[in-house]
Write a protein that holds these residues in place. Structure first.
Motif, PDB file in Angstrom:
ATOM      1  N   SER A 224      58.451  53.314  74.661  1.00 42.06           N
ATOM      2  CA  SER A 224      59.731  53.246  73.945  1.00 42.06           C
ATOM      3  C   SER A 224      60.505  54.522  74.259  1.00 42.06           C
ATOM      4  N   ALA A 225      61.782  54.492  73.960  1.00 42.85           N
ATOM      5  CA  ALA A 225      62.628  55.652  74.249  1.00 42.85           C
ATOM      6  C   ALA A 225      62.093  56.894  73.538  1.00 42.85           C
ATOM      7  N   GLY A 226      61.669  56.715  72.282  1.00 44.70           N
ATOM      8  CA  GLY A 226      61.154  57.837  71.502  1.00 44.70           C
ATOM      9  C   GLY A 226      59.902  58.417  72.125  1.00 44.70           C
ATOM     10  N   GLN A 227      59.021  57.523  72.574  1.00 43.97           N
ATOM     11  CA  GLN A 227      57.775  57.980  73.209  1.00 43.97           C
ATOM     12  C   GLN A 227      58.083  58.728  74.503  1.00 43.97           C
ATOM     13  N   GLN A 228      58.958  58.132  75.306  1.00 42.43           N
ATOM     14  CA  GLN A 228      59.279  58.710  76.604  1.00 42.43           C
ATOM     15  C   GLN A 228      59.893  60.107  76.446  1.00 42.43           C
ATOM     16  N   TYR A 229      60.728  60.252  75.433  1.00 45.69           N
ATOM     17  CA  TYR A 229      61.390  61.539  75.182  1.00 45.69           C
ATOM     18  C   TYR A 229      60.346  62.638  74.945  1.00 45.69           C
ATOM     19  N   ILE A 230      59.320  62.311  74.133  1.00 47.31           N
ATOM     20  CA  ILE A 230      58.273  63.297  73.847  1.00 47.31           C
ATOM     21  C   ILE A 230      57.557  63.715  75.125  1.00 47.31           C
ATOM     22  N   ILE A 231      57.191  62.699  75.939  1.00 46.38           N
ATOM     23  CA  ILE A 231      56.478  62.997  77.183  1.00 46.38           C
ATOM     24  C   ILE A 231      57.342  63.889  78.079  1.00 46.38           C
ATOM     25  N   ASP A 232      58.616  63.517  78.223  1.00 46.40           N
ATOM     26  CA  ASP A 232      59.500  64.272  79.113  1.00 46.40           C
ATOM     27  C   ASP A 232      59.642  65.721  78.660  1.00 46.40           C
ATOM     28  N   GLU A 233      59.840  65.907  77.367  1.00 44.06           N
ATOM     29  CA  GLU A 233      60.022  67.261  76.853  1.00 44.06           C
ATOM     30  C   GLU A 233      58.743  68.084  77.031  1.00 44.06           C
ATOM     31  N   PHE A 234      57.623  67.433  76.767  1.00 47.48           N
ATOM     32  CA  PHE A 234      56.332  68.110  76.912  1.00 47.48           C
ATOM     33  C   PHE A 234      56.132  68.566  78.353  1.00 47.48           C
ATOM     34  N   VAL A 235      56.377  67.645  79.282  1.00 46.58           N
ATOM     35  CA  VAL A 235      56.161  67.947  80.699  1.00 46.58           C
ATOM     36  C   VAL A 235      57.092  69.063  81.149  1.00 46.58           C
ATOM     37  N   LYS A 236      58.338  69.012  80.663  1.00 43.37           N
ATOM     38  CA  LYS A 236      59.309  70.046  81.023  1.00 43.37           C
ATOM     39  C   LYS A 236      58.757  71.421  80.629  1.00 43.37           C
ATOM     40  N   HIS A 249      56.000  63.378  63.855  1.00 39.97           N
ATOM     41  CA  HIS A 249      56.056  62.632  62.597  1.00 39.97           C
ATOM     42  C   HIS A 249      56.394  61.192  62.960  1.00 39.97           C
ATOM     43  N   GLY A 250      55.383  60.345  62.956  1.00 42.87           N
ATOM     44  CA  GLY A 250      55.616  58.967  63.392  1.00 42.87           C
ATOM     45  C   GLY A 250      54.907  57.989  62.485  1.00 42.87           C
ATOM     46  N   ILE A 251      55.619  56.969  62.018  1.00 43.29           N
ATOM     47  CA  ILE A 251      55.015  55.988  61.127  1.00 43.29           C
ATOM     48  C   ILE A 251      53.847  55.291  61.828  1.00 43.29           C
ATOM     49  N   THR A 252      52.958  54.701  61.051  1.00 42.38           N
ATOM     50  CA  THR A 252      51.807  54.021  61.648  1.00 42.38           C
ATOM     51  C   THR A 252      52.316  52.895  62.558  1.00 42.38           C
ATOM     52  N   GLY A 253      51.698  52.793  63.730  1.00 42.54           N
ATOM     53  CA  GLY A 253      52.100  51.750  64.659  1.00 42.54           C
ATOM     54  C   GLY A 253      53.304  52.124  65.497  1.00 42.54           C
ATOM     55  N   SER A 254      53.721  53.400  65.418  1.00 42.88           N
ATOM     56  CA  SER A 254      54.891  53.813  66.211  1.00 42.88           C
ATOM     57  C   SER A 254      54.481  54.283  67.599  1.00 42.88           C
ATOM     58  N   GLY A 255      53.180  54.217  67.884  1.00 45.75           N
ATOM     59  CA  GLY A 255      52.734  54.525  69.244  1.00 45.75           C
ATOM     60  C   GLY A 255      52.330  55.966  69.475  1.00 45.75           C
ATOM     61  N   ARG A 406      58.416  50.761  64.558  1.00 45.76           N
ATOM     62  CA  ARG A 406      57.114  50.106  64.656  1.00 45.76           C
ATOM     63  C   ARG A 406      57.066  49.277  65.917  1.00 45.76           C
ATOM     64  N   LEU A 407      56.118  49.584  66.811  1.00 42.91           N
ATOM     65  CA  LEU A 407      56.090  48.882  68.097  1.00 42.91           C
ATOM     66  C   LEU A 407      55.265  47.602  68.029  1.00 42.91           C
ATOM     67  N   THR A 408      54.561  47.447  66.944  1.00 35.71           N
ATOM     68  CA  THR A 408      53.700  46.270  66.815  1.00 35.71           C
ATOM     69  C   THR A 408      54.478  45.083  66.262  1.00 35.71           C
ATOM     70  N   GLY A 409      55.739  45.258  66.015  1.00 32.64           N
ATOM     71  CA  GLY A 409      56.518  44.216  65.357  1.00 32.64           C
ATOM     72  C   GLY A 409      56.245  44.283  63.880  1.00 32.64           C
ATOM     73  N   GLY A 410      56.943  43.476  63.112  1.00 27.33           N
ATOM     74  CA  GLY A 410      56.727  43.514  61.664  1.00 27.33           C
ATOM     75  C   GLY A 410      57.604  44.564  61.024  1.00 27.33           C
ATOM     76  N   GLU A 411      58.098  44.238  59.855  1.00 27.86           N
ATOM     77  CA  GLU A 411      58.979  45.134  59.124  1.00 27.86           C
ATOM     78  C   GLU A 411      58.149  45.914  58.116  1.00 27.86           C
ATOM     79  N   LEU A 412      58.691  47.011  57.613  1.00 29.98           N
ATOM     80  CA  LEU A 412      58.029  47.671  56.500  1.00 29.98           C
ATOM     81  C   LEU A 412      58.092  46.720  55.307  1.00 29.98           C
ATOM     82  N   PRO A 413      57.046  46.700  54.499  1.00 29.61           N
ATOM     83  CA  PRO A 413      57.000  45.711  53.418  1.00 29.61           C
ATOM     84  C   PRO A 413      58.010  45.992  52.305  1.00 29.61           C
ATOM     85  N   LYS A 414      58.296  44.940  51.551  1.00 29.53           N
ATOM     86  CA  LYS A 414      59.123  45.092  50.356  1.00 29.53           C
ATOM     87  C   LYS A 414      58.211  45.583  49.235  1.00 29.53           C
ATOM     88  N   VAL A 415      58.642  46.617  48.532  1.00 31.33           N
ATOM     89  CA  VAL A 415      57.771  47.241  47.538  1.00 31.33           C
ATOM     90  C   VAL A 415      58.305  47.044  46.121  1.00 31.33           C
TER      91      VAL A 415
END
Ligand code: ADP
Ligand code: ZN
Ligand code: ZN
Length: 763
Positions: A224-236, A249-255, A406-415
């Motif tokens: 995902s764009a967010g994941q790629q950004y982290i890798i790019d910045e790290f490598v730089k 800081h990444g929600i569960t299932g955000s990769g 969330r990359l696994t699909g699915g929305e955060l639940p209604k609470v």
């Protein structure tokens, strides 16, 4: 520090640690020698010189003053892995107390006379033609055993020794005689114990120089764009040679795990190695298999379930360049890689990163130091970062990345947050609110699964009002009071005591008592409510054995039950796509744990619990039952709003002078004689109170709290007292600890005293 003598170890193998040798410190070196220093000393006869490490300093000579030798010099700058490990031990000793020997034992691999795994082979060393004619000769002369061996070995050229003596029944002497006549040779091959079996499809047996830096089966997933950004910045930053520490800081299932793997691939490509720290219980086969897919045989694990031999071998493999990645809890941090490039700390907020035995180090802090020593980076990740780490990210000492998708699909639940005071008012005395009952019935009718989470973490017998939710707190420490025998309420920090009120001090209700419930009772009540419901239960009782944890989770995953009931264990681990409802019973229990981290723990647990619903294609719902619906930890967890929680929590910490706004040192005194232990506690607290240095800059916050009896006052006939020192500056707490250690040396008491910096749990 200018002591006259130094205790030095010259052999840092584990067995020899307890026998240091004393040397004199010559004047010219006095200002430069400290614990952890690497020095050159004369040792044994002639002009033998050895490298040694200083483990303690003293002013007293324990030997014959005439015979003691001088330290010759300070060794050249630390370059070996060993030197770095010693430096890390010195850091642990300095910052967490205890002795250098204890610190060294923490850092160095156990080496209990472990035998190498040996495999022996029988090898043919003459040509095939020659062997065939020899075989004929043996057959003619009825040397049948030798013939059997030759027949087998002519085609295969070599044969495991055990097969020769076992399956073929050739005696050792027959083998020996063939060996003596130069026909065969027995060879030994040492191999390492490998606790991880590489899955099929990945390359196996690629140890050795050739394979170093190799990366297998690079993941096919498009980031995902967010994941790629982290890798790019790290490598730089990696290629610029900048050493940075990062917090994801990444929600569960955000990769996040996917990101860890890619970051490690980058580091490994550059010939460096990585350590992946995971919380104690989280080591699942799934995680390891994911890493194996990328790193094949060059990833291994380290944990307390391994045998001494396995542990030792993993350290050897790391040292020899046989592996690139190690995965494990806290102790994996001390894997001796030659070129450590990256340390990952997954679920960095977890309590299990703090050691609960001396030295009580925090793996996060030690990882940061290890990274500094090795010129490596630390990447921490969590869906609910610890307030400490987020604070540092805000201050700029960690670089912060966010993954919100969330990359696994699915929305955060209604609470739904259910106010249990209202339930009581409307006549519902059940542990299940009307809303939860309604939603459970719905799921049962649709054949979907539910999870019931009983929050028992930090449960310490606190008292609250069922009518208004008021929790009885210490007027001095702003933490909840705990109920003790005889109806007395006590503060675990300062020892404040009061009688339990009969009526709620806020609303006058008589419904004021501690919350008590167990998973067993919940299960019984559920079965009463929904006859025929299929349940699984997971708590301390049902997970005594190592496999039971995985077994229950996979049974639930296979759909063998409608409802999984459990304590905090169920909020981690597997994904259950068919779970569409999560019920949190007694969300308040962890709010009353009697220490300043209660709010944070509650937020973490509720966020994780709620996040378990709706992981699959079906949308999820969650019900949080609480007596304190207005508590900020509950409110923000229901909204899955970390930042909102963090801001309020930090405000509380700042107002009350708790970490990360200030630091805390717990001094724990254990003794068989109650009066003596108490006196020692008072004496030590007095030493600190008398020194302006330690209580100088506390800005209205009591600098020394207690001493008081511990929350459990006596264990196994040992009395326990504790006091706390608070200070904005960690280094002043370290110096307070040093001051107390020298006081203890002078007093030499029968009691045991332990230090706990920024304690995770109250004693
Ligand atoms: P986290 O560690 O944050 O919980 P994971 O790395 O375990 O997240 O990812 C959750 C799931 O999403 C995994 O099954 C993983 O294979 C998958 N996943 C990760 N990154 C991607 C991506 N870029 N595209 C699709 N699926 C992904
Ligand atoms: Zn009340
Ligand atoms: Zn108090």
């Amino acid at each position: 520090m200018s002591a006259d003598y130094a205790d030095i170890i010259v052999d840092i193998s584990h067995e020899k640690l307890d026998r240091p040798f004393q040397y004199r410190i010559p004047d010219r070196l006095k200002d430069r020698i400290d614990v952890g220093c690497c020095v050159v000393v004369p040792f044994g006869g002639a002009n033998r010189r050895l490298k040694g490490y200083v483990v303690a300093l003293s002013d007293k000579c324990n030997f014959d003053e005439d015979k003691i030798k001088d330290i010759e010099d300070i060794a050249a700058k630390a370059v070996d892995i060993e030197d770095r490990m010693i430096a890390l031990a010195a850091f642990i000793k300095k910052n967490y107390g205890g002795t250098m020997i204890q610190a060294l034992k923490t850092v160095l691999p156990a080496k209990k006379s472990v035998k190498r795994l040996e495999s022996r082979y029988v090898k043919l060393i003459i040509g095939r033609e020659e062997a065939i004619s020899l075989l004929g000769e043996c057959e003619r002369k009825h040397r049948t055993a030798q013939a059997r061996l030759l027949r087998e070995i002519i085609d295969r050229e070599e044969l495991p020794y055990e097969q020769a003596v076992g399956r073929l029944g050739v005696s050792a002497s027959a083998i020996k005689s063939l060996e003596n006549s130069g026909v065969i040779k027995t060879v030994s091959d040492f191999s390492y114990r490998k606790p991880v079996k590489a899955p099929q499809g990945s390359s196996e047996n690629v140890e050795g120089d050739k394979a170093r830096g190799a990366v297998f089966g690079v993941s096919e997933i498009k980031l995902s764009a967010g994941q790629q950004y982290i890798i790019d910045e790290f490598v730089k930053e990696l290629d610029a040679g900048t050493r940075t520490n990062y917090l994801i800081h990444g929600i569960t299932g955000s990769g996040k795990t996917e990101v860890y793997i890619r970051l490690i691939e980058e580091v490994v490509k550059r010939g460096e190695q990585a350590i992946v720290l995971i919380p104690e219980i989280a080591l699942t086969r799934q995680t390891v298999q994911r890493f194996c897919k990328s790193f094949g045989d060059r990833v291994s694990i380290m944990n307390s379930m391994l045998s001494a031999g396995e542990k030792y071998d993993q350290c050897e493999r790391a040292k020899n360049g046989g592996i690139d990645v190690i995965i494990g809890p806290r102790s994996a941090l001390f894997t001796p890689f030659r070129r450590l490039g990256l340390i990952i700390i997954d679920e960095e907020h977890e309590n299990s990163y703090k050691s609960e035995s001396t030295p009580r180090y925090h793996a996060r802090e030690v990882a940061l130091e290890a990274a500094r020593l090795n010129n490596a980076s630390v990447v921490m990740g969590s869906a609910t970062p610890s307030v400490e780490s987020y604070y540092r990210a805000q201050k700029g000492s960690f670089r912060l990345f966010k993954l919100n998708e969330r990359l696994t699909g699915g929305e955060l639940p209604k609470v739904y947050t259910v106010d249990m005071r209202e339930e009581l008012r409307s006549g519902n005395r059940s542990v299940f609110s009307a809303k939860l009952q309604e939603l459970m019935a719905d799921r049962l009718s649709k054949g979907q699964q539910s999870m019931l989470f009983l929050n028992r973490r930090g449960y310490a017998g606190f008292i609250s009002c069922r009518s208004c939710g008021e929790v009885i707190k210490c007027p001095h420490c702003d933490v909840s009071l705990s109920e003790h025998r005889g109806g007395r309420l006590k503060c675990h920090y300062c020892g404040y005591e009061t009688v339990k009120p009969l009526l709620c001090p806020k609303c006058g209700s008589k419904y004021i008592f501690g919350l008590r419930a167990g998973t067993q009772q919940i299960e019984d009540k559920l079965k009463g409510l929904f006859p025929g419901v299929r349940t699984l239960r997971m708590d301390g009782d049902t997970t005594r054995t190592r496999d039971s944890y995985e077994r229950i989770l996979s049974a639930f995953s296979e759909g063998e039950a409608d409802v999984l009931i459990g304590t905090q264990m169920i909020v981690k681990g597997h994904d259950f796509p068919n779970v569409t409802l999560v019920g949190v019973l007694a969300a308040d229990l962890s709010l009353g744990g009697g220490d300043y981290r209660c709010g944070e723990r509650t937020f973490e647990l509720l966020t994780q619990a709620v996040g378990r619903a709706g992981r699959g294609k079906l949308p999820g719902e969650a019900v949080i039952q609480t007596y304190q619906p207005e508590h900020y930890a509950v409110v923000h967890a229901a909204r899955q709003d970390y930042e909102g929680f963090y801001e309020e929590e930090l405000l509380y910490r700042e107002l009350s002078g708790y970490p990360p706004a200030a630091h805390m040192l717990a001094v724990q005194i254990y003794g068989k004689n109650e009066d003596n232990a108490k006196q020692l506690a008072n004496r030590l607290a007095y030493v600190v109170k008398c020194d302006k240095k330690y209580i100088g800059d506390c800005e209205g916050v009591a600098a020394v709290i207690g001493p008081a009896p511990a929350s459990i006052e006596k264990v196994n006939d040992v009395y326990r007292f504790v006091f706390y020192i608070k200070n904005a500056r960690y280094d002043l707490l370290v110096s307070a600890k040093d001051r107390l250690e020298s006081e203890l040396k002078a007093v030499n008491p029968a009691e045991v005293v332990q230090f706990d910096f920024d304690p995770m749990n109250i004693l």
